[in-house]
Design a protein around this motif. Sequence first.
Motif, mmCIF file in Angstrom:
data_model
loop_
_atom_site.group_PDB
_atom_site.id
_atom_site.type_symbol
_atom_site.label_atom_id
_atom_site.label_comp_id
_atom_site.label_asym_id
_atom_site.label_seq_id
_atom_site.Cartn_x
_atom_site.Cartn_y
_atom_site.Cartn_z
ATOM 1 N N THR A 112 45.060 27.388 30.563
ATOM 2 C CA THR A 112 45.033 26.070 31.200
ATOM 3 C C THR A 112 44.175 26.029 32.460
ATOM 4 O O THR A 112 44.031 24.967 33.062
ATOM 5 C CB THR A 112 46.468 25.618 31.543
ATOM 6 O OG1 THR A 112 47.062 26.574 32.427
ATOM 7 C CG2 THR A 112 47.319 25.493 30.285
ATOM 8 N N GLY A 113 43.622 27.173 32.848
ATOM 9 C CA GLY A 113 42.764 27.168 34.028
ATOM 10 C C GLY A 113 42.253 28.545 34.367
ATOM 11 O O GLY A 113 42.790 29.555 33.900
ATOM 12 N N PHE A 114 41.213 28.562 35.196
ATOM 13 C CA PHE A 114 40.617 29.817 35.662
ATOM 14 C C PHE A 114 40.609 29.846 37.183
ATOM 15 O O PHE A 114 40.478 28.803 37.837
ATOM 16 C CB PHE A 114 39.177 29.964 35.156
ATOM 17 C CG PHE A 114 39.062 30.057 33.663
ATOM 18 C CD1 PHE A 114 39.402 31.227 32.992
ATOM 19 C CD2 PHE A 114 38.604 28.973 32.925
ATOM 20 C CE1 PHE A 114 39.289 31.310 31.613
ATOM 21 C CE2 PHE A 114 38.488 29.055 31.548
ATOM 22 C CZ PHE A 114 38.834 30.228 30.884
ATOM 23 N N PHE A 115 40.725 31.048 37.717
ATOM 24 C CA PHE A 115 40.559 31.269 39.150
ATOM 25 C C PHE A 115 39.435 32.291 39.312
ATOM 26 O O PHE A 115 39.613 33.465 38.994
ATOM 27 C CB PHE A 115 41.855 31.777 39.784
ATOM 28 C CG PHE A 115 43.010 30.821 39.632
ATOM 29 C CD1 PHE A 115 43.112 29.707 40.455
ATOM 30 C CD2 PHE A 115 43.978 31.025 38.664
ATOM 31 C CE1 PHE A 115 44.171 28.811 40.308
ATOM 32 C CE2 PHE A 115 45.032 30.146 38.510
ATOM 33 C CZ PHE A 115 45.129 29.035 39.338
ATOM 34 N N VAL A 116 38.279 31.799 39.727
ATOM 35 C CA VAL A 116 37.097 32.644 39.886
ATOM 36 C C VAL A 116 36.885 32.860 41.385
ATOM 37 O O VAL A 116 36.733 31.896 42.143
ATOM 38 C CB VAL A 116 35.860 31.985 39.240
ATOM 39 C CG1 VAL A 116 34.636 32.859 39.440
ATOM 40 C CG2 VAL A 116 36.109 31.735 37.757
ATOM 41 N N ALA A 117 36.871 34.112 41.803
ATOM 42 C CA ALA A 117 36.781 34.432 43.233
ATOM 43 C C ALA A 117 35.542 33.827 43.880
ATOM 44 O O ALA A 117 34.492 33.762 43.237
ATOM 45 C CB ALA A 117 36.787 35.940 43.418
ATOM 46 N N PRO A 118 35.699 33.367 45.134
ATOM 47 C CA PRO A 118 36.942 33.321 45.895
ATOM 48 C C PRO A 118 37.759 32.087 45.513
ATOM 49 O O PRO A 118 37.208 30.995 45.387
ATOM 50 C CB PRO A 118 36.460 33.242 47.342
ATOM 51 C CG PRO A 118 35.139 32.537 47.261
ATOM 52 C CD PRO A 118 34.531 32.954 45.942
ATOM 53 N N ALA A 119 39.046 32.273 45.336
ATOM 54 C CA ALA A 119 39.891 31.160 44.894
ATOM 55 C C ALA A 119 41.329 31.368 45.345
ATOM 56 O O ALA A 119 41.814 32.495 45.402
ATOM 57 C CB ALA A 119 39.845 31.036 43.369
ATOM 58 N N VAL A 120 41.986 30.266 45.651
ATOM 59 C CA VAL A 120 43.403 30.295 45.983
ATOM 60 C C VAL A 120 44.173 29.878 44.730
ATOM 61 O O VAL A 120 43.905 28.832 44.143
ATOM 62 C CB VAL A 120 43.724 29.336 47.148
ATOM 63 C CG1 VAL A 120 45.216 29.362 47.465
ATOM 64 C CG2 VAL A 120 42.905 29.696 48.378
ATOM 65 N N VAL A 121 45.108 30.709 44.323
ATOM 66 C CA VAL A 121 45.936 30.379 43.162
ATOM 67 C C VAL A 121 46.825 29.192 43.522
ATOM 68 O O VAL A 121 47.249 29.047 44.684
ATOM 69 C CB VAL A 121 46.781 31.600 42.735
ATOM 70 C CG1 VAL A 121 47.768 31.242 41.629
ATOM 71 C CG2 VAL A 121 45.865 32.732 42.283
#
Length: 197
Positions: free
Chosen positions: A70-79
């Motif tokens: 349902t989603g991606f967190f690609v650095a830099p990223a806040v979960v």
Amino acid sequence: MLKKYTDILFDLGVGSITAQQLFWEHATLAEWPKSTTVFAAGKKNDKEYIILSGIAQRFIEQEGSSPVTTGFFVAPAVVTPHFARTHRGKSLFSLQALTDVVAAEIPVAALDALRTEYPEFRAFGQRVLEGALVAALHAEAAWRASTARERLLAMRQQFPNLENSVPHHVIASYLGITHVSFSRLRHELARSNNFIK
């Protein structure tokens, strides 16, 4: 070693030396090898996360079928913040490292205390919240009204090079299509780009 992440924290809103020192007094640096499940849906979790390097996915599991990304967190990223990703203290989705990931982990209570006491952390929290809300609204509008082709093009714009970094079946799941349909769509786009050139 923490100094190498100074610019990332600055870009995310934890800018002053004092704020960064306070952050690292409460946070720990974690390394998640590829395929690590960081937390699972339905389980309690009491941390906030900033992904400093690498890529992670948000996914849900459905009985009798494959997990749905349902989603991606690609650095830099806040979960997604704890209050928005949990119900009665239990996670609404699971988080998994798709590559080797380095992340900052901080207890929810510690970050809440920093937000209460320091304006810079309040501004950081507000910025994260606004970003998450905007992303959610854009995704909902785009996904409901667009074709698979349009969703793929939007994903490429949001996450350049993602297709070279993570398994394609995960991307297909995110787009809501089969792996075979995803491969076909990529070939069609490649052909049309070559034709335009």
